[in-house]
Design a protein around this motif. Structure first.
Motif, PDB file in Angstrom:
ATOM      1  N   LEU A 127      62.333  57.314  51.774  1.00 49.82           N
ATOM      2  CA  LEU A 127      62.151  57.941  50.471  1.00 49.82           C
ATOM      3  C   LEU A 127      61.747  59.407  50.620  1.00 49.82           C
ATOM      4  N   ALA A 128      60.874  59.685  51.600  1.00 47.35           N
ATOM      5  CA  ALA A 128      60.444  61.068  51.821  1.00 47.35           C
ATOM      6  C   ALA A 128      61.613  61.956  52.245  1.00 47.35           C
ATOM      7  N   ALA A 129      62.585  61.354  52.930  1.00 50.05           N
ATOM      8  CA  ALA A 129      63.754  62.104  53.390  1.00 50.05           C
ATOM      9  C   ALA A 129      64.840  62.191  52.321  1.00 50.05           C
ATOM     10  N   GLY A 130      64.607  61.570  51.165  1.00 51.78           N
ATOM     11  CA  GLY A 130      65.582  61.612  50.090  1.00 51.78           C
ATOM     12  C   GLY A 130      66.791  60.724  50.315  1.00 51.78           C
ATOM     13  N   ILE A 131      66.645  59.701  51.164  1.00 53.09           N
ATOM     14  CA  ILE A 131      67.756  58.787  51.455  1.00 53.09           C
ATOM     15  C   ILE A 131      67.763  57.663  50.424  1.00 53.09           C
ATOM     16  N   GLU A 132      68.922  57.348  49.873  1.00 55.59           N
ATOM     17  CA  GLU A 132      69.055  56.262  48.909  1.00 55.59           C
ATOM     18  C   GLU A 132      68.725  54.940  49.596  1.00 55.59           C
ATOM     19  N   VAL A 133      67.731  54.246  49.071  1.00 56.25           N
ATOM     20  CA  VAL A 133      67.259  53.015  49.693  1.00 56.25           C
ATOM     21  C   VAL A 133      67.907  51.781  49.082  1.00 56.25           C
ATOM     22  N   GLY A 134      68.054  51.730  47.765  1.00 54.90           N
ATOM     23  CA  GLY A 134      68.643  50.553  47.137  1.00 54.90           C
ATOM     24  C   GLY A 134      67.608  49.484  46.836  1.00 54.90           C
ATOM     25  N   PRO A 135      68.056  48.281  46.467  1.00 56.12           N
ATOM     26  CA  PRO A 135      67.123  47.202  46.131  1.00 56.12           C
ATOM     27  C   PRO A 135      66.331  46.749  47.363  1.00 56.12           C
ATOM     28  N   VAL A 136      65.070  46.404  47.147  1.00 56.13           N
ATOM     29  CA  VAL A 136      64.204  45.904  48.215  1.00 56.13           C
ATOM     30  C   VAL A 136      63.347  44.772  47.647  1.00 56.13           C
ATOM     31  N   ALA A 137      63.257  43.674  48.389  1.00 59.29           N
ATOM     32  CA  ALA A 137      62.406  42.556  47.988  1.00 59.29           C
ATOM     33  C   ALA A 137      61.334  42.341  49.054  1.00 59.29           C
ATOM     34  N   GLU A 138      60.165  41.919  48.601  1.00 57.66           N
ATOM     35  CA  GLU A 138      59.059  41.617  49.514  1.00 57.66           C
ATOM     36  C   GLU A 138      58.796  40.121  49.491  1.00 57.66           C
ATOM     37  N   SER A 139      58.674  39.537  50.681  1.00 59.86           N
ATOM     38  CA  SER A 139      58.386  38.111  50.807  1.00 59.86           C
ATOM     39  C   SER A 139      56.991  37.934  51.378  1.00 59.86           C
ATOM     40  N   ASP A 140      56.224  37.024  50.801  1.00 57.86           N
ATOM     41  CA  ASP A 140      54.854  36.805  51.245  1.00 57.86           C
ATOM     42  C   ASP A 140      54.756  36.082  52.586  1.00 57.86           C
ATOM     43  N   ASP A 141      55.910  35.796  53.222  1.00 57.81           N
ATOM     44  CA  ASP A 141      55.854  35.303  54.599  1.00 57.81           C
ATOM     45  C   ASP A 141      55.923  36.462  55.589  1.00 57.81           C
ATOM     46  N   GLY A 142      55.730  37.698  55.077  1.00 55.34           N
ATOM     47  CA  GLY A 142      55.595  38.854  55.953  1.00 55.34           C
ATOM     48  C   GLY A 142      56.873  39.595  56.256  1.00 55.34           C
ATOM     49  N   ARG A 143      57.834  39.573  55.306  1.00 60.50           N
ATOM     50  CA  ARG A 143      59.102  40.266  55.525  1.00 60.50           C
ATOM     51  C   ARG A 143      59.428  41.180  54.352  1.00 60.50           C
ATOM     52  N   LEU A 144      60.195  42.246  54.630  1.00 63.58           N
ATOM     53  CA  LEU A 144      60.708  43.138  53.600  1.00 63.58           C
ATOM     54  C   LEU A 144      62.232  43.119  53.728  1.00 63.58           C
ATOM     55  N   LEU A 145      62.917  42.920  52.606  1.00 69.28           N
ATOM     56  CA  LEU A 145      64.364  42.728  52.601  1.00 69.28           C
ATOM     57  C   LEU A 145      65.042  43.925  51.948  1.00 69.28           C
ATOM     58  N   PHE A 146      65.843  44.658  52.715  1.00 67.36           N
ATOM     59  CA  PHE A 146      66.582  45.813  52.222  1.00 67.36           C
ATOM     60  C   PHE A 146      68.017  45.376  51.917  1.00 67.36           C
ATOM     61  N   PHE A 147      68.405  45.419  50.646  1.00 65.68           N
ATOM     62  CA  PHE A 147      69.748  45.031  50.229  1.00 65.68           C
ATOM     63  C   PHE A 147      70.674  46.243  50.357  1.00 65.68           C
ATOM     64  N   THR A 148      71.796  46.041  51.035  1.00 61.49           N
ATOM     65  CA  THR A 148      72.741  47.124  51.273  1.00 61.49           C
ATOM     66  C   THR A 148      74.157  46.666  50.924  1.00 61.49           C
ATOM     67  N   ALA A 149      75.091  47.605  50.904  1.00 58.97           N
ATOM     68  CA  ALA A 149      76.495  47.234  50.794  1.00 58.97           C
ATOM     69  C   ALA A 149      76.874  46.436  52.038  1.00 58.97           C
ATOM     70  N   THR A 150      77.863  45.569  51.915  1.00 58.65           N
ATOM     71  CA  THR A 150      78.263  44.789  53.084  1.00 58.65           C
ATOM     72  C   THR A 150      79.046  45.649  54.056  1.00 58.65           C
ATOM     73  N   ARG A 151      78.925  45.358  55.329  1.00 58.94           N
ATOM     74  CA  ARG A 151      79.684  46.090  56.331  1.00 58.94           C
ATOM     75  C   ARG A 151      81.130  45.626  56.355  1.00 58.94           C
ATOM     76  N   GLY A 152      81.423  44.490  55.729  1.00 61.40           N
ATOM     77  CA  GLY A 152      82.788  43.989  55.682  1.00 61.40           C
ATOM     78  C   GLY A 152      83.279  43.574  57.055  1.00 61.40           C
ATOM     79  N   THR A 153      84.556  43.812  57.328  1.00 60.29           N
ATOM     80  CA  THR A 153      85.146  43.473  58.620  1.00 60.29           C
ATOM     81  C   THR A 153      85.926  44.681  59.125  1.00 60.29           C
ATOM     82  N   PRO A 154      85.228  45.698  59.602  1.00 65.69           N
ATOM     83  CA  PRO A 154      85.921  46.917  60.041  1.00 65.69           C
ATOM     84  C   PRO A 154      86.828  46.658  61.233  1.00 65.69           C
ATOM     85  N   GLU A 155      87.951  47.382  61.311  1.00 67.09           N
ATOM     86  CA  GLU A 155      88.898  47.194  62.404  1.00 67.09           C
ATOM     87  C   GLU A 155      88.274  47.531  63.752  1.00 67.09           C
ATOM     88  N   ASP A 156      87.344  48.492  63.749  1.00 65.18           N
ATOM     89  CA  ASP A 156      86.718  48.899  65.002  1.00 65.18           C
ATOM     90  C   ASP A 156      85.355  48.248  65.184  1.00 65.18           C
TER      91      ASP A 156
END
Length: 245
Positions: A127-156
């Motif tokens: 956030l300090a760097a101005g990078i788009e973060v997107g949706p984020v969820a916090e789980s009380d089992d000690g994890r943070l989940l960053f939702f991103t676009a899918t990488r799909g199936t790139p040819e390379d």
């Protein structure tokens, strides 16, 4: 948690307030739960019903010694069952009022799943760097989940995709650092309840109204934070994920 950590200014109104980190107990019961699920579906996250907590630390499923209580789909067909259809999600929410919901990854979105403290550090840096973060969820089992676009199936894919990051539900214990949920995986979507009598849950920190970013734009900062986190816990700087040989 700072106001900045809760996300940038977005849509106004009660729904946006729910989605910016308010705990499930603060929503208006089943109506608030359904509103959050529908908001996730409207953002393109495919949903399917999941198990919910049973007695104590148990699970609602009938499996003895369930290894992932309240964290797994109720149907083996969850990948084909997952949907963004509003009417179907309303029916599920109405007929299964205690159910958690999962969102299938690798279709529309992926999830970068990291230890909580490492994720918070990375969030601040991004956030300090101005990078788009997107949706984020916090789980009380000690994890943070960053939702991103899918990488799909790139040819390379073989040229840049490190398989050590790829996480599936049955391999999650092998990934104490960064887990990349893509094809064939899933995560709980807020609001979700975790086992225990202490009100543990999964909630939005930044709601699904935020655009999904390119996962590679987050990866360097997340892996760096995870490497430091693993190093601090083990007493030496190590890998952010287990390496295979």
């Amino acid at each position: 948690m700072s106001a900045e950590f809760g996300g940038r200014t977005g849509r106004q109104g009660k729904l946006s307030q729910w989605l910016r980190g308010r705990r499930p107990k603060e929503t208006a019961g089943d109506d608030g739960r359904q509103a959050q699920l529908l908001a996730s579906a409207a953002a393109g996250l495919p949903l399917a019903p999941a198990a919910h907590p049973g007695a104590g630390y148990g699970c609602s499923c009938d499996r003895v010694g369930c290894p992932t209580p309240a964290r797994h789909p109720v149907s083996f067909a969850w990948q084909t069952q997952s949907t963004t259809d509003r009417a179907q999600i309303e029916r599920w929410a109405r007929h299964q009022p205690q159910a958690n919901f999962i969102t299938a990854t690798g279709m529309v979105h992926d999830v970068l799943d990291v230890p909580l403290e490492a994720g918070r550090e990375a969030m601040d840096r991004l956030l300090a760097a101005g990078i788009e973060v997107g949706p984020v969820a916090e789980s009380d089992d000690g994890r943070l989940l960053f939702f991103t676009a899918t990488r799909g199936t790139p040819e390379d894919e073989d040229e840049w995709w490190p398989c050590e990051l790829d996480c599936h539900p049955e391999t999650m214990d092998e990934h104490p650092g960064l887990r990349w949920h893509c094809r064939g995986s899933y995560v709980l979507v807020p609001p979700a309840r975790l086992p225990g009598d202490d009100g543990r849950a999964v909630r939005w920190v930044r709601g699904p109204e935020h655009p999904l970013p390119d996962p590679l734009s987050l990866l360097e900062v997340l892996t760096d934070a995870c490497a430091r986190h693993v190093g601090e816990e083990s007493g030496h700087v190590g890998s952010a994920w287990p390496m295979r040989h």
